[in-house]
Write a protein that holds these residues in place. Structure first.
Motif, PDB file in Angstrom:
ATOM      1  N   SER A 293       0.905  -1.239  -0.050  1.00  0.00           N
ATOM      2  CA  SER A 293      -0.191   0.010   0.102  1.00  0.00           C
ATOM      3  C   SER A 293       0.861   1.280  -0.038  1.00  0.00           C
ATOM      4  O   SER A 293       2.153   1.233   0.587  1.00  0.00           O
ATOM      5  CB  SER A 293      -0.922  -0.038   1.032  1.00  0.00           C
ATOM      6  OG  SER A 293      -0.237  -0.186   2.445  1.00  0.00           O
TER       7      SER A 293
ATOM      8  N   ASN B  94      -1.692  -1.460   5.308  1.00  0.00           N
ATOM      9  CA  ASN B  94      -2.964  -1.984   5.622  1.00  0.00           C
ATOM     10  C   ASN B  94      -2.986  -3.734   5.946  1.00  0.00           C
ATOM     11  O   ASN B  94      -2.149  -4.198   5.099  1.00  0.00           O
ATOM     12  CB  ASN B  94      -4.082  -1.805   4.260  1.00  0.00           C
ATOM     13  CG  ASN B  94      -4.328  -0.342   3.892  1.00  0.00           C
ATOM     14  OD1 ASN B  94      -4.720   0.147   5.135  1.00  0.00           O
ATOM     15  ND2 ASN B  94      -4.230   0.028   2.626  1.00  0.00           N
TER      16      ASN B  94
ATOM     17  N   THR C 192      -5.348   0.040   9.591  1.00  0.00           N
ATOM     18  CA  THR C 192      -4.445   0.845   8.704  1.00  0.00           C
ATOM     19  C   THR C 192      -3.331   1.553   9.902  1.00  0.00           C
ATOM     20  O   THR C 192      -3.666   2.139  10.700  1.00  0.00           O
ATOM     21  CB  THR C 192      -5.126   1.976   8.198  1.00  0.00           C
ATOM     22  OG1 THR C 192      -6.227   1.270   7.224  1.00  0.00           O
ATOM     23  CG2 THR C 192      -4.305   2.744   7.088  1.00  0.00           C
TER      24      THR C 192
END
Length: 208
Positions: free
Chosen positions: A60, A67, A145
């Motif tokens: 990511s 993530n 996250t």
């Protein structure tokens, strides 16, 4: 003198687009960097033997953070060290974020209901760099996250602590015990409640 001044001004004006392009190229390079865990799938049986906990991650952007998806599986679920051929995006279970990460589709997973859990990440020298408490997964999945000031930290320990079983899990575990499946040694009474559980993973964060 007047002509020299005008010539200098013209040169400066013509150079401005190039300066802007150069800065944009630098920013673009920084924004294009991505972060991931060393392995796309980490799996380990919890300390008290109640769950097979899985951490799944993909690549990511640094701007969005790392993530991951924490999945609480039945202890008897098969171990995986790589995503299967029909794997999907790493947060497909919540349909909120799509990334290049790969995970097992939920239809192939035997998840267990969890009421809440805590997560702590420590750097290689033991310093706590990120944490969240009282997280409430949905259908055995806990998407996270992880946003850090610096992702170039190498080795880390991810601790999933205070895993509290959902009340519905008690019935499932007791039925498995009655059927001869030793899911949890301490579960020896019809209305017994699994103790809070935990698990630790040693891995590393990689910036590419």
């Amino acid at each position: 003198m007047k002509y020299i001044f005008l010539l200098l001004c013209t040169i400066i004006v013509l150079s401005l687009p190039n300066i802007g392009f150069s800065q944009s190229a630098v920013n673009s390079t920084a924004n294009d960097r991505e972060v991931k865990l060393a392995s796309p799938i980490l799996q380990k049986v919890s300390d008290k033997g109640t769950y097979l906990v899985s951490i799944k991650s993909g690549q990511s952007s640094l701007s969005t953070g790392l993530n991951i998806d924490i999945v609480f599986l039945n202890k008897t679920s098969p171990y995986l060290n790589a995503p299967p051929a029909n794997a999907e995006s790493n947060l497909s279970s919540t349909e909120t974020i799509k990334s290049s990460g790969l995970v097992i589709p939920s239809v192939n997973e035997r998840t267990l209901a969890v009421k809440s859990y805590d997560i702590v990440i420590n750097s290689g020298d033991g310093k706590e760099i990120w944490n969240k408490t009282n997280q409430q997964p949905q259908a055995g999945h806990g998407p996270q996250t992880i946003v850090l000031k610096d992702y170039d930290i190498g080795n880390v320990t991810i601790s999933i602590k205070n895993i509290v079983a959902d009340p519905a899990l008690v019935d499932i575990l007791n039925k498995q015990r009655e059927n001869g499946t030793d899911v949890q040694a301490g579960l020896n009474q019809p209305n017994s409640k699994p103790a809070n559980d935990s698990v630790k993973f040693k891995t590393s964060i990689i910036v590419i």
